[in-house]
Design a protein around this motif. Structure first.
Motif, PDB file in Angstrom:
ATOM      1  N   THR A  70      -9.584   3.131  60.545  1.00  0.00           N
ATOM      2  CA  THR A  70      -8.284   3.152  59.866  1.00  0.00           C
ATOM      3  C   THR A  70      -7.649   1.765  59.817  1.00  0.00           C
ATOM      4  O   THR A  70      -6.469   1.630  59.508  1.00  0.00           O
ATOM      5  CB  THR A  70      -7.324   4.125  60.571  1.00  0.00           C
ATOM      6  N   HIS A  71      -8.449   0.741  60.126  1.00  0.00           N
ATOM      7  CA  HIS A  71      -7.953  -0.636  60.081  1.00  0.00           C
ATOM      8  C   HIS A  71      -7.468  -0.969  58.670  1.00  0.00           C
ATOM      9  O   HIS A  71      -8.197  -0.803  57.692  1.00  0.00           O
ATOM     10  CB  HIS A  71      -9.082  -1.587  60.482  1.00  0.00           C
ATOM     11  N   GLY A  72      -6.211  -1.375  58.562  1.00  0.00           N
ATOM     12  CA  GLY A  72      -5.658  -1.724  57.258  1.00  0.00           C
ATOM     13  C   GLY A  72      -5.194  -0.553  56.420  1.00  0.00           C
ATOM     14  O   GLY A  72      -4.898  -0.720  55.237  1.00  0.00           O
ATOM     15  N   SER A  73      -5.091   0.633  57.028  1.00  0.00           N
ATOM     16  CA  SER A  73      -4.700   1.812  56.240  1.00  0.00           C
ATOM     17  C   SER A  73      -3.271   1.698  55.710  1.00  0.00           C
ATOM     18  O   SER A  73      -2.979   2.139  54.597  1.00  0.00           O
ATOM     19  CB  SER A  73      -4.861   3.086  57.067  1.00  0.00           C
ATOM     20  N   GLY A  74      -2.383   1.088  56.485  1.00  0.00           N
ATOM     21  CA  GLY A  74      -1.008   0.908  56.016  1.00  0.00           C
ATOM     22  C   GLY A  74      -0.916  -0.078  54.868  1.00  0.00           C
ATOM     23  O   GLY A  74      -0.182   0.135  53.898  1.00  0.00           O
ATOM     24  N   CYS A  75      -1.670  -1.170  54.974  1.00  0.00           N
ATOM     25  CA  CYS A  75      -1.733  -2.154  53.883  1.00  0.00           C
ATOM     26  C   CYS A  75      -2.265  -1.492  52.614  1.00  0.00           C
ATOM     27  O   CYS A  75      -1.743  -1.698  51.512  1.00  0.00           O
ATOM     28  CB  CYS A  75      -2.648  -3.309  54.261  1.00  0.00           C
ATOM     29  N   THR A  76      -3.312  -0.696  52.801  1.00  0.00           N
ATOM     30  CA  THR A  76      -3.953  -0.041  51.666  1.00  0.00           C
ATOM     31  C   THR A  76      -3.011   0.944  50.988  1.00  0.00           C
ATOM     32  O   THR A  76      -2.907   0.982  49.756  1.00  0.00           O
ATOM     33  CB  THR A  76      -5.230   0.673  52.140  1.00  0.00           C
ATOM     34  N   LEU A  77      -2.303   1.742  51.774  1.00  0.00           N
ATOM     35  CA  LEU A  77      -1.372   2.724  51.206  1.00  0.00           C
ATOM     36  C   LEU A  77      -0.260   2.052  50.418  1.00  0.00           C
ATOM     37  O   LEU A  77       0.042   2.445  49.279  1.00  0.00           O
ATOM     38  CB  LEU A  77      -0.778   3.584  52.319  1.00  0.00           C
ATOM     39  N   SER A  78       0.369   1.042  50.994  1.00  0.00           N
ATOM     40  CA  SER A  78       1.482   0.383  50.300  1.00  0.00           C
ATOM     41  C   SER A  78       1.004  -0.296  49.019  1.00  0.00           C
ATOM     42  O   SER A  78       1.704  -0.272  47.995  1.00  0.00           O
ATOM     43  CB  SER A  78       2.177  -0.621  51.225  1.00  0.00           C
ATOM     44  N   SER A  79      -0.191  -0.874  49.050  1.00  0.00           N
ATOM     45  CA  SER A  79      -0.746  -1.485  47.841  1.00  0.00           C
ATOM     46  C   SER A  79      -1.087  -0.440  46.785  1.00  0.00           C
ATOM     47  O   SER A  79      -0.929  -0.681  45.586  1.00  0.00           O
ATOM     48  CB  SER A  79      -2.006  -2.285  48.178  1.00  0.00           C
ATOM     49  N   ALA A  80      -1.542   0.716  47.247  1.00  0.00           N
ATOM     50  CA  ALA A  80      -1.844   1.792  46.300  1.00  0.00           C
ATOM     51  C   ALA A  80      -0.574   2.280  45.619  1.00  0.00           C
ATOM     52  O   ALA A  80      -0.559   2.507  44.398  1.00  0.00           O
ATOM     53  CB  ALA A  80      -2.532   2.948  47.026  1.00  0.00           C
ATOM     54  N   ILE A  81       0.495   2.435  46.385  1.00  0.00           N
ATOM     55  CA  ILE A  81       1.774   2.859  45.794  1.00  0.00           C
ATOM     56  C   ILE A  81       2.228   1.841  44.749  1.00  0.00           C
ATOM     57  O   ILE A  81       2.632   2.203  43.631  1.00  0.00           O
ATOM     58  CB  ILE A  81       2.843   3.040  46.886  1.00  0.00           C
ATOM     59  N   ALA A  82       2.160   0.551  45.094  1.00  0.00           N
ATOM     60  CA  ALA A  82       2.551  -0.496  44.144  1.00  0.00           C
ATOM     61  C   ALA A  82       1.675  -0.463  42.893  1.00  0.00           C
ATOM     62  O   ALA A  82       2.152  -0.662  41.772  1.00  0.00           O
ATOM     63  CB  ALA A  82       2.477  -1.862  44.815  1.00  0.00           C
ATOM     64  N   SER A  83       0.387  -0.187  43.081  1.00  0.00           N
ATOM     65  CA  SER A  83      -0.538  -0.147  41.941  1.00  0.00           C
ATOM     66  C   SER A  83      -0.216   1.011  41.009  1.00  0.00           C
ATOM     67  O   SER A  83      -0.230   0.852  39.778  1.00  0.00           O
ATOM     68  CB  SER A  83      -1.978  -0.024  42.444  1.00  0.00           C
ATOM     69  N   TYR A  84       0.068   2.175  41.572  1.00  0.00           N
ATOM     70  CA  TYR A  84       0.410   3.319  40.718  1.00  0.00           C
ATOM     71  C   TYR A  84       1.730   3.084  39.976  1.00  0.00           C
ATOM     72  O   TYR A  84       1.882   3.498  38.820  1.00  0.00           O
ATOM     73  CB  TYR A  84       0.463   4.601  41.540  1.00  0.00           C
ATOM     74  N   ILE A  85       2.673   2.398  40.625  1.00  0.00           N
ATOM     75  CA  ILE A  85       3.912   2.034  39.930  1.00  0.00           C
ATOM     76  C   ILE A  85       3.592   1.104  38.762  1.00  0.00           C
ATOM     77  O   ILE A  85       4.104   1.278  37.649  1.00  0.00           O
ATOM     78  CB  ILE A  85       4.908   1.368  40.903  1.00  0.00           C
ATOM     79  N   ALA A  86       2.751   0.105  39.020  1.00  0.00           N
ATOM     80  CA  ALA A  86       2.369  -0.847  37.963  1.00  0.00           C
ATOM     81  C   ALA A  86       1.676  -0.146  36.805  1.00  0.00           C
ATOM     82  O   ALA A  86       1.792  -0.561  35.649  1.00  0.00           O
ATOM     83  CB  ALA A  86       1.469  -1.932  38.545  1.00  0.00           C
ATOM     84  N   ARG A  87       0.970   0.934  37.102  1.00  0.00           N
ATOM     85  CA  ARG A  87       0.278   1.702  36.071  1.00  0.00           C
ATOM     86  C   ARG A  87       1.227   2.599  35.275  1.00  0.00           C
ATOM     87  O   ARG A  87       0.831   3.189  34.278  1.00  0.00           O
ATOM     88  CB  ARG A  87      -0.812   2.557  36.710  1.00  0.00           C
TER      89      ARG A  87
END
Length: 280
Positions: free
Chosen positions: A213-230
């Motif tokens: 789960t290393h980096g899971s928080g980074c990954t989640l926040s980036s995913a949220i930002a990506s879906y917003i950008a989409r």
């Protein structure tokens, strides 16, 4: 001049470094790319780390961070921003100074304070500056339980504690909060989303027996930002982002990468870069 017809949805990550590739800017770029967006980045710090933990942290001068932000904003203006590791007050000040003039720019702030390995990554005096200056700018804050406990100044042992902690954090000036419950000792993983209208939405997922789960928080926040950008709404981006990280953990749970907490599988279902019509 060559005429262009399209543009990619762009996400800027402002975060720290991870040479082992599972967290920080590396995880952000992988996530943004896997979700069909174009990643730009600003480096805030150089942690020396791997899957077993953080060895040391080297600062990036705040004026250099400011110059990096200027260089991106004047050339590839983002559709969304993810902010991660901001471990000094001077960094908070320069980042907010550069972004405050763009109130319509959606910002997802992952208040990185504690690494997956348990190492604390932020200076104590920085927390109040973050609350005062970064919280009001962020569309959503995404703390884990350790970070929420620091912000709410309370211990969190169950979902009821999460509800109380989330309400306390909202009172610090947040527009919305996604409180991640991955560290709870329970059979299910529960996260709570506190929205600006006072609603609290509960998300429940299966919990996997894995330390990848290393980096899971980074990954989640980036995913949220990506879906917003989409083009997704904030609430939809929060939902889709959680589905993405849940699947990324599932797809990477049995893979050996490093000797400690391994990464998630960012590329379990990579998307092609999205091409949107240019505004004329």
């Amino acid at each position: 001049m060559i005429q262009k017809k399209y543009k990619y949805p762009s996400v800027l990550t402002i975060a720290g470094f991870d040479g082992s590739g599972g967290a920080g800017i590396q995880a952000d770029i992988k996530t943004i790319s896997a979700l069909g967006c174009y990643a730009t980045s600003v480096l805030t710090a150089l942690p020396v780390q791997n899957t077993t933990g953080v060895k040391s942290i080297f600062n990036i001068p705040e004026h250099v961070v400011g110059d990096q932000i200027d260089a991106i904003l004047e050339d590839i203006f983002p559709d969304a921003v993810k902010i991660g590791m901001v471990h000094t007050s001077k960094l908070v000040n320069i980042i907010t100074e550069k972004l405050k003039d763009f109130p319509e720019l959606p910002i997802v702030f992952d208040p990185v304070m504690v690494a997956t390995s348990g190492h604390k990554l932020i200076q104590e005096e920085t927390i109040e500056t973050i609350i005062k200056k970064l919280f009001p700018l962020a569309a959503v804050l995404t703390p884990n339980l350790d970070e929420a406990a620091i912000l709410a100044k309370m211990e969190i042992h169950n979902v009821e504690d999460m509800k109380l902690a989330g309400s306390k954090i909202m009172k610090l000036g947040c527009k919305s909060v996604l409180l991640k419950g991955g560290h709870l000792k329970s059979e299910k993983l529960t996260s709570l989303y506190f929205s600006a209208d006072g609603m609290v939405e509960t998300y429940t997922f299966q919990k996997f027996d894995t330390n990848n789960t290393h980096g899971s928080g980074c990954t989640l926040s980036s995913a949220i930002a990506s879906y917003i950008a989409r083009g997704a709404s904030l609430e939809e981006a929060v939902r889709q982002g959680q589905n993405y990280i849940h699947q990324a953990i599932l797809e990477g749970k049995d893979v050996a990468v490093g000797k400690g907490n391994g990464p998630v599988n960012h590329f379990f279902n990579p998307q092609k870069l999205i091409k949107n019509e240019l505004d004329r």
